[in-house]
Every structure is written in structure tokens, then in C-alpha cells.
Motif scaffolding. Sequence first.
Motif, PDB file in Angstrom:
ATOM      1  N   THR A 225     101.840  77.836  26.086  1.00 36.20           N
ATOM      2  CA  THR A 225     102.039  76.291  26.726  1.00 36.20           C
ATOM      3  C   THR A 225     100.816  75.710  26.583  1.00 36.20           C
ATOM      4  O   THR A 225      99.664  76.289  26.956  1.00 36.20           O
ATOM      5  N   ALA A 226     100.913  74.401  26.862  1.00 36.72           N
ATOM      6  CA  ALA A 226      99.880  73.490  26.631  1.00 36.72           C
ATOM      7  C   ALA A 226      98.905  73.761  27.668  1.00 36.72           C
ATOM      8  O   ALA A 226      97.513  73.753  27.362  1.00 36.72           O
ATOM      9  N   THR A 227      99.157  74.081  28.815  1.00 39.91           N
ATOM     10  CA  THR A 227      98.086  73.970  30.104  1.00 39.91           C
ATOM     11  C   THR A 227      97.461  75.326  30.073  1.00 39.91           C
ATOM     12  O   THR A 227      96.213  75.520  30.249  1.00 39.91           O
ATOM     13  N   ASN A 228      97.995  76.462  29.418  1.00 35.68           N
ATOM     14  CA  ASN A 228      97.341  77.722  29.277  1.00 35.68           C
ATOM     15  C   ASN A 228      96.643  77.697  27.941  1.00 35.68           C
ATOM     16  O   ASN A 228      95.523  78.261  28.108  1.00 35.68           O
ATOM     17  N   ALA A 229      96.886  76.904  26.950  1.00 34.43           N
ATOM     18  CA  ALA A 229      96.334  76.869  25.727  1.00 34.43           C
ATOM     19  C   ALA A 229      95.080  76.240  26.045  1.00 34.43           C
ATOM     20  O   ALA A 229      94.019  76.543  25.524  1.00 34.43           O
ATOM     21  N   THR A 230      95.010  75.077  26.780  1.00 36.64           N
ATOM     22  CA  THR A 230      93.865  74.304  27.036  1.00 36.64           C
ATOM     23  C   THR A 230      92.938  74.948  27.788  1.00 36.64           C
ATOM     24  O   THR A 230      91.739  74.908  27.565  1.00 36.64           O
ATOM     25  N   SER A 231      93.303  75.932  28.455  1.00 36.09           N
ATOM     26  CA  SER A 231      92.277  76.673  29.480  1.00 36.09           C
ATOM     27  C   SER A 231      91.560  77.841  28.527  1.00 36.09           C
ATOM     28  O   SER A 231      90.552  78.395  28.859  1.00 36.09           O
ATOM     29  N   ALA A 232      92.497  78.091  27.452  1.00 40.93           N
ATOM     30  CA  ALA A 232      91.833  79.320  26.500  1.00 40.93           C
ATOM     31  C   ALA A 232      90.625  78.675  25.637  1.00 40.93           C
ATOM     32  O   ALA A 232      89.987  79.636  25.101  1.00 40.93           O
ATOM     33  N   GLY A 233      90.508  77.495  25.512  1.00 37.72           N
ATOM     34  CA  GLY A 233      89.285  76.825  25.014  1.00 37.72           C
ATOM     35  C   GLY A 233      89.377  76.542  23.394  1.00 37.72           C
ATOM     36  O   GLY A 233      88.149  76.333  22.826  1.00 37.72           O
ATOM     37  N   ALA A 234      90.630  76.426  23.230  1.00 32.07           N
ATOM     38  CA  ALA A 234      90.716  75.980  21.482  1.00 32.07           C
ATOM     39  C   ALA A 234      91.876  75.300  21.364  1.00 32.07           C
ATOM     40  O   ALA A 234      92.670  75.600  20.235  1.00 32.07           O
ATOM     41  N   TYR A 235      92.314  74.351  22.183  1.00 35.45           N
ATOM     42  CA  TYR A 235      93.422  73.560  22.108  1.00 35.45           C
ATOM     43  C   TYR A 235      92.772  72.057  22.037  1.00 35.45           C
ATOM     44  O   TYR A 235      92.214  71.607  22.799  1.00 35.45           O
TER      45      TYR A 235
END
Length: 511
Positions: A187-197
Motif C-alpha cells: 500500500t501507498a504509505t508503506n511503499a513510500t516509506s520503503a524509499g522507491a515510490y
Amino acid sequence: MTRNEGLGVPAILAIDEGTTGTRAAWVTADGDTHALEYRHLNVTSPRAGVVEQDANEILEKTINACRAVVSQAAEEGVQLQALAIATQRSTAVLWDKESGQALVPAMVWQDSQYAPELAALAPEWDPTLTATVGRPTGVRSPYLWAAHQLRESTAVAEAYAGRRLGFGTIETWLLWNLTKERSYVATATNATSAGAYILGEHRYRTDWIEALGFPLDLLPHLCQDAELLGHTDEQAIGISVPVLAAIGDQHAGTIGLGCVDPGQAMCVHGTGSFVDLVTGHNLPAQPGLFAGTLTLTGWRRLQETVFAVETFTATTGSALDWVCSTLGWFDSAQQISELAATVESSNGVMFVPALTGIRTPEMEPRVRASLTGFSMSTTPAEVAYAVLEGIAHSVASSVEANAEVAGIGVTEIVVGGGMSGSDPLIQMQADLTGIPMRRLPGSELASLRGPRSWPVPKDCYGIPSRTPRPRLAAETFFSPASARSSVPGGVPCGKQESTASSLWPGSSPAR
């Protein structure tokens, strides 16, 4: 809630899977949580910079907590109509899709073992990443970690060769295991935190992922934070309902505390202390101004993104655990708060809660925590005050960095998480930032309330689609010392304005 009281009441089953513990409860339309279940999780650090967890333990204890809540809901006649999930972010798992077992220890978001490798890539990549994904190369990457495991772990390499390897952060791991569809999504908030969204475009930055050596065919499908993500497997948790939200825990906390307008900020104290400032549909004015201040997808639903900026100190709650459990200086975090309230200052003792480095004003993972300024006359209460003051200074630095990057003023800060129950700590934060602090009753449960606030795009399953704000009864306000001193007969320094009792959740560990 008795059976008669609960009979026919619609509710959401909510999971808050944190770093040091996983919680489950049912949440009703008024935001109240019921039948709270908590399970402790182990975190290990076998060597400096390496932080790990057992993903199988995370899954097992999350299922156990859910089944207990589902059972109690059935006993009381509560109608659980959907599941909403909040999870720790950037903790990565690699698993075998045939056995369902994690193949190696999960990399926890506090890990910094690959910081030198990422630093070497920073000159080439930081300008591009900061402009598009909202953060520099940083000190950890789930994709780089997975690339190393593919080269170094025989079990991981064999699973990939056999096309049975799964990869994802915790929401992906839980969704794959808890849904009968075996949903393989991020999901978007988790992908953004992983650093490649890529912010605003809702897609992966694939050239960066490939540069880290990660195979693109392992990437989970991207979804919004709120949409239909599958249906729970009744054999897993005892009930089959739609899964309608999966969001990063800090983002869930922001919503659960009612911070949904530009200029509102939340400070959640858990394993670390996170300060998030909502900027609305506009990106911040000066992204990349500070390496440790990140631009995030605050949340994404209905094909729209709300942005936020975030600065955090990774080990404030961990520091309290360290002072209590490892050093044995205090019995509990609550005792630290109680002792700190008995003195006016630290009398020169200073604490820097940097067990795994600092992020502001500069990103430096090699910095370590320090406790200095002792003298023969130093008392335990002064040490306790210094510990809380060090945490409050880290929060003040985060608030200042967020405001400067966002280019908007901070109107108020709503506090939550386990340590938010400490009156001395929150008063220190107000005094150091010059910004009023507001604490809601039950604020330590904000991450459970958050994802249930808007799980569906329209009213269905009996669940309202609006974003309800928490009820305002029994709020506690903490005014800055400057504001109090300017009002004749104002509240004395170090005292909050409300007479509400302390909310310190003695049984609620830091997340």
C-alpha cells in the motif's frame, strides 16, 4: 460491553502491528476500542547496525490476538464487518510461498547495516530521489537488503529460482497470509516509506530498485491505503470479512489523532518518536532541505493523495527500555516520568537518545547515545528529567525541521503513543517548541482507530466513509511556558491546563 450492549453493533476488526508488539481490537463508529489484545514481539540486534525480527513470530502472534478479539466479539454479539490494518513500516520479509514460512530474519526499519553502501550511491542518486520519492538514499533499504539475501542466502536464492519467493514489508506479509486470495500487494504509505515510490504518481521508481540489484518481478502490486484488498481467511482468524485498509502505523496515528488538515502535526511516541506535519494536496516547499526530513504520502484513497513531511528519532522508546531493562536504573518508563515530575531541572545532566544514530540536523548513523553531566550530587530524579528532556529536544528538532521543509506554520501538535501519557515530557515539548500540545483520551490507541476511519469509498458494510475526528471530551492541553508567563495568574510553569488525570498507559508498551 455486555452481550446486550453489543448485540448487533457494527464494528471493524483493527490490527496495529508495531515493532515491539502487535495489538488487535474491535473499533466502533465512535472511535472507541474494545477487547484490546496485546502480544509482545522480540527485536534482536546481533551486531552493531543490524536489527532483526522473526516474521513468523509476528504472524503467529498477530493471528493469536485477532482470534481472541473475534471470539470475544462473537460472545458479545458484535458484528465485525471488515478488517483494517496498521503496520510498522520498512521492515522487510522474504518468505517461501509454498511453505508459508519466512526464510531469513526480517530486516527491521531501525537497521543501518548497509548505510555505507547507500552512502556511496548518494552523490549520484540523492538529487533524483529527493525530487521524486521524497527522500535521499538514506541508511537502510528493504530492496538492497533483499538483494543481499538473494546473493548470500541459499534458501532465498533457491526459492527465487523456483518462483516461489515472496517479498514485502509487513502489510504485504500479513495480507498474503490473512487473505484467502493470498493478496500480494503493497500500500501507498508503506511503499513510500520503503524509499522507491514516486510521490503523486503511485508507482515504483524502478530504475532505483534495479540499481540496488533487486529483481522487479518480486515487487508486490501497488494499492491505495483504503480499498478492497481481499477477504480474510476464516481458517486463519476465525472470520471472513473484507480487508478494506492497510496503512503505515504513523500515518494511521495521524488520522486517528484527527490531524487531517494542513498545518496540523502529530507526535507519536513509540519505539521511536515520530513527528508528522500534514501539508495537504501540495508537496512541501523545500523538499530535501534536510536529509533526515522526509516527504511522504500521508495517505491515499479515492485516487487522491494527501502529503506530509516527517522527521523522527528512531530510538526514544528503545532508550527508555535500555535505561530500565539493560542498565536497571529505573523500574519502568512510568517511574521515570514520576521521578522527573519531582524536580525543576536535570541540574546539568544531558541525554542524547541516539542509540542508532541521528537524523537531524544531519543524517549520521555513526553517532551514539550519550548520558553526561553527572556530579557527586546528581540524583535519580535529575537523571530521569534528563532522559525525558533529551527526548523532548529531539521532538523539538523534528518539529522545526518539518516546518522549514514544508514552508507552512505548525498550528498545533496532537500527541499520542505510550509516552504521551507522561505530563513532564509533553510539557517539555510545549516549552521547547513554543507550540501548544493537545492530548486526546486514549491517544495511545490512535493507530488502531486510524485505519477504521475511512475504510471504504462509499457507505457500505454499515461503515461510514467520512473521516471522523476524535471526540473532544477530557482533552488535555499543554501551553508553552512563553504563553503562560504572558497571562497574569496563568498556569504555573510545568503544569498542563486541564485537570484531566494522567493517561499514562502502564500496560501499553511502546510500539
